[in-house]
Scaffold this active site. Sequence first.
Site, PDB file in Angstrom:
ATOM      1  N   HIS A 431       0.818  -1.216   0.000  1.00  0.00           N
ATOM      2  CA  HIS A 431       0.000   0.000   0.000  1.00  0.00           C
ATOM      3  C   HIS A 431       0.851   1.266   0.000  1.00  0.00           C
ATOM      4  O   HIS A 431       0.330   2.375  -0.200  1.00  0.00           O
ATOM      5  CB  HIS A 431      -0.929   0.006   1.221  1.00  0.00           C
ATOM      6  CG  HIS A 431      -2.331   0.395   0.883  1.00  0.00           C
ATOM      7  ND1 HIS A 431      -2.636   1.496   0.097  1.00  0.00           N
ATOM      8  CD2 HIS A 431      -3.532  -0.150   1.217  1.00  0.00           C
ATOM      9  CE1 HIS A 431      -3.945   1.601  -0.026  1.00  0.00           C
ATOM     10  NE2 HIS A 431      -4.514   0.613   0.636  1.00  0.00           N
ATOM     11  N   ARG A 432       2.158   1.138   0.192  1.00  0.00           N
ATOM     12  CA  ARG A 432       3.019   2.316   0.140  1.00  0.00           C
ATOM     13  C   ARG A 432       3.255   2.787  -1.288  1.00  0.00           C
ATOM     14  O   ARG A 432       3.519   3.977  -1.513  1.00  0.00           O
ATOM     15  CB  ARG A 432       4.371   2.005   0.798  1.00  0.00           C
ATOM     16  CG  ARG A 432       4.303   1.699   2.282  1.00  0.00           C
ATOM     17  CD  ARG A 432       5.657   1.226   2.802  1.00  0.00           C
ATOM     18  NE  ARG A 432       6.094  -0.002   2.132  1.00  0.00           N
ATOM     19  CZ  ARG A 432       7.257  -0.614   2.384  1.00  0.00           C
ATOM     20  NH1 ARG A 432       8.087  -0.081   3.272  1.00  0.00           N
ATOM     21  NH2 ARG A 432       7.581  -1.721   1.743  1.00  0.00           N
TER      22      ARG A 432
END
Length: 460
Positions: A431-432
Amino acid sequence: MTQVLEFKLPDLGEGLTEAEIVRWLVEVGDVVAIDQPVVEVETAKAMVEVPCPYGGVVTARFGEEGTELPVGAPLLTVAVGSTAGELSADGAAEAESSGNVLVGYGTGAPAARRRRVRPEAVSAAGAVTVPVAESAPGAVAGAVPAAVPGEEPGPVAVISPLVRKLARQHDLDLRQLTGSGRDGLILRSDVESAIRAAASGTVESAPASAVPASSLASVAPSVARALAGERIPLRGVRGAVADKLARSRREIPDATCWVDADATELMAARAAMNGVDGPAAGPKVSVLALLARICTAALARFPELNSTVDLDAREIVRLPDVHLGFAAQTDRGLVVPVVRNAQDRNVESIGAEIGRLTEAARTGKLTPADLSGGTFTLNNYGVFGVDGSTPIINHPEAAMLGVGRIVAKPWVHQGELAVRQVVQLSLTFDHRVCDGGTAGGFLRYVADCVEQPALLLRTL
């Protein structure tokens, strides 16, 4: 003039620091040629045959099968140089060193036939001082230094790897046992007797074997642990996988989205390609190759998922090339071979490379380079008969596409209920590197290509 040279476990690349001896390919007393494979080792990446850069007579080996050695530790010693015509003149005992250590990078000299020579053929002249594990009698006279007080004594009188393995499993110190075999050789029965004695708290007497009381104290705790459950060392490929998965869980905030897709048209297209005869015919196309080609097309549209995170610099690094890994289950555990530059390959090329890597994985011939440098992974867990999964990302990659089994299910097609070939697709992503919109767009494009393979014509 004969010279005894020590060959150490070489640096196998890819940052590997240790390897486990799987199988010795030569015996003490064998004649070896330059660059002849002498031992098969397992690293955290792959199984590798290690060739010896010297030609001559093997005078000692260091380590039993199953022993883990660090890079730079002695593997064996070789006596090089002709001695009174005892060594053959075919070049098997050349004193030169090739300087090569990895299979496939040798001088190309043909491997000599394994041949025993009389131990007297190897003189002590020019011998180096090395610790001796399995040495040919009289082969390296005077090469063993005297024992230093306080240091571990010399090698124990054990020949069988099975005996050593049994002792290791029960944390039994073989140096505490007196062997009942010839010249004090420790036999399997001696080890089993010590284990039984520790378990019962008594020492079983034997005509030619005695178990020192000091060994019982070291055996008893291990027997108690053994009764509680089997202990399996985490090393080699299994250890590397465990470390990588644990690191992925610690560092990567992953999320998963999934979708069902109608794969009927994809399967029909594959059948059509594989059914062509005549000049237009080509190699058979696998479902995995088609899915891999779909992945490269999707990554061209959503390059955020072909990236990695540099924690030290606090930067997302988008990678220009797609090195596509695919999960493969082998007898040695899970491995992820890598198809390099997949973005430049068509379905046939991807399929051929997947076939080559799969065969190498099956036979244990994958090299460290075959298992390194992936940027995105395709995980076809449908081969295990399951529909879905939330896999762990292959660190340091940013995403993994999971594919379940393709199975007949009721499906609404063109407004009517029909039986179609349905597959569940899942995307686990870091998700980064992106938000849900990007991940959802990637997965939706993959599903669209599965349902309408003609969309791929845009990218050909």
